[in-house]
Design an enzyme around this catalytic site. Structure first.
Site, short mmCIF file in Angstrom:
data_model
loop_
_atom_site.label_atom_id
_atom_site.label_comp_id
_atom_site.label_asym_id
_atom_site.label_seq_id
_atom_site.Cartn_x
_atom_site.Cartn_y
_atom_site.Cartn_z
N PHE A 133 -47.85 -32.40 7.18
CA PHE A 133 -48.03 -31.89 8.55
C PHE A 133 -49.20 -32.64 9.17
O PHE A 133 -50.31 -32.61 8.65
CB PHE A 133 -48.31 -30.38 8.57
N ASP A 218 -55.81 -37.73 6.41
CA ASP A 218 -55.85 -36.62 7.36
C ASP A 218 -56.67 -35.51 6.72
O ASP A 218 -56.21 -34.84 5.79
CB ASP A 218 -54.42 -36.17 7.67
N LYS A 247 -60.69 -29.49 13.67
CA LYS A 247 -60.91 -28.09 13.29
C LYS A 247 -62.38 -27.64 13.33
O LYS A 247 -62.88 -27.36 14.38
CB LYS A 247 -60.27 -27.81 11.93
C1 LIG Z 1 -53.46 -31.56 8.17
C2 LIG Z 1 -53.33 -31.31 9.64
N1 LIG Z 1 -53.15 -32.36 10.48
C3 LIG Z 1 -53.04 -32.19 11.81
C4 LIG Z 1 -53.10 -30.94 12.38
C5 LIG Z 1 -52.98 -30.78 13.87
O1 LIG Z 1 -54.19 -30.34 14.41
P1 LIG Z 1 -54.25 -29.67 15.87
O2 LIG Z 1 -53.53 -28.35 15.78
O3 LIG Z 1 -55.71 -29.53 16.16
O4 LIG Z 1 -53.58 -30.62 16.80
C6 LIG Z 1 -53.26 -29.81 11.55
C7 LIG Z 1 -53.28 -28.45 12.12
O5 LIG Z 1 -53.07 -27.46 11.48
C8 LIG Z 1 -53.39 -30.01 10.15
O6 LIG Z 1 -53.56 -28.98 9.32
#
Ligand SMILES: Cc1ncc(COP(=O)(O)O)c(C=O)c1O
Length: 391
Positions: A133, A218, A247
């Site tokens: 994700f 990520d 975050k």
């Molecule tokens: C691993 C990871 N990447 C990307 C995102 C996307 O972040 P955002 O919701 O701030 O766009 C999330 C959100 O939960 C995430 O957990």
């Protein structure tokens, strides 16, 4: 406004893209959240991994107040004291990543990393992992695996492929001279709380180096102390070319960042940008948040409390539990049945937990959760998870 008024207004005006809860939360303190009637809940979600520092941290509140009275907005073409302070601090966190692009969310930082990888290598293809994700805007959605997020939005961005996670052979086959970048979560979050093995992360670095591809990690969910180190990649002694985070970076104020290594080329004026990126308000909050992470040793707290909690959860004897896994205070409890009914019962018992897919309960408490709160959590989980729960 009372509880019903709040719910009625949101139900009437919401876009509809969120499955709304019946809980109306109006205040937080540390690892506790309070509803409109003053009822206390133990927050084991941290707003999907944002509130690592806990809610209403005094130092964050003060930094925001002070900066709001000084200067909120300034485009990044004009240098600024708070931005400079943040840039110096954030680029000191990982040796070798000494440049930074500032933006406003996780998905934006992923988008930026993909653009940087393409412009740097002159190649198009991105290899991501199954169950990954990375966000919901078009580039990051193209790297996200689960069809529940993708269906209905095609055509997605061309050039993306997915290979099995933690499988060195599959990665080795997928990466070639046309690959711009490999993107990996160091521990998959939404996909079910699956930590990477050291062997896999180290092989990813070697494979990228051999083929001239960039390695993007990520750390949007795993970053800022969550797994027991400032960044999860630091467990494995590997330096990526690009590290994306967001975050809890600014203590809850929206902010994303891409940390950039020397191998990334061609980042010249106009290649990318963001109106709000690097605004002094978010920068001041982030400087304060990074300061608190250091002063309170939040990575150390996550390591110690994570071990304490994990050991206790592993001791729960229940035929309903398949596995307990994770790192630091990012823990998944895989059940043998769907977890939605368990999460509902936990909420009735004043504990807010998340799912990760259909069968995993995910715990992402604020790293300042107390040992007393952890003991309480374990007592409630022992009671709830040893029962069968059905829809
Ligand atoms: C691993 C990871 N990447 C990307 C995102 C996307 O972040 P955002 O919701 O701030 O766009 C999330 C959100 O939960 C995430 O957990």
């Amino acid at each position: 406004m009372n509880k019903q008024e709040i719910i009625d207004i949101e139900t009437k005006h919401t876009s509809g893209v969120y499955a709304k809860q019946t809980l109306t939360i109006v205040r937080g303190q540390g690892a506790s959240l309070f509803d409109v009637d003053g009822v206390e809940y133990l927050d084991c979600s941290s707003g999907h991994g944002v509130a690592n520092l806990g809610h209403a941290h005094q130092k964050i509140a003060e930094a925001i107040y002070k900066q709001a009275n000084t200067l909120i907005t300034l485009f990044e073409t004009f240098p600024n004291d708070k931005r400079a302070e943040l840039m110096k601090k954030i680029t000191s966190l990982v040796a070798g990543l000494d440049k930074v692009f500032l933006c406003n969310s996780g998905t934006e930082s992923v988008e930026a990393a993909f653009k940087f990888a393409r412009i740097s290598t002159g190649r198009k293809n991105i290899v991501a992992a199954m169950r990954a994700f990375h966000g919901r805007t078009y580039g990051s959605l193209s790297a996200t695996y689960n069809k529940k997020y993708r269906e209905g939005f095609e055509p997605l961005v061309p050039g993306f492929s997915h290979v099995a996670y933690n499988n060195v052979e599959a990665l080795d086959k997928a990466v070639n001279e046309e690959t711009a970048a490999v993107i990996l979560e160091v521990m998959q979050g939404e996909g079910g709380v699956y930590p990477a093995t050291a062997e896999y992360i180290q092989a990813a670095r070697r494979i990228c180096d051999e083929r001239g591809a960039l390695l993007i990690v990520d750390e949007i969910q795993t970053g800022f102390g969550r797994t027991g180190r400032m960044f999860a990649i630091q467990h494995f002694g590997v330096t990526p070319d690009l590290l994306v985070c967001a975050k809890s970076l600014a203590g809850g104020v929206p902010m994303g960042a891409v940390l950039i290594g020397h191998s990334v080329k061609n980042l010249t004026p106009g290649v990318h940008g963001s109106t709000f990126g690097g605004n002094p308000l978010s920068c001041a909050a982030a400087v304060a948040a990074l300061g608190v992470m250091e002063e309170e040793d939040l990575p150390g707290q996550a390591a110690a409390k994570g071990k304490y909690l994990m050991d206790k959860l592993k001791k729960i004897e229940s035929p309903n539990i398949r596995e307990v896994r994770g790192m630091g205070l990012m823990i998944g409890i895989e059940m043998k049945q769907k977890v939605a009914p368990y999460i509902k019962i936990l909420q009735e018992k004043k504990i807010i937990a998340l799912n990760a897919g259909m069968t995993v309960i995910r715990l992402l408490p604020p790293l300042v959760i107390t040992y007393e709160q952890i003991d309480h959590l374990v007592d409630v989980f022992t009671e709830v998870l040893t029962q069968e729960a059905n829809d």
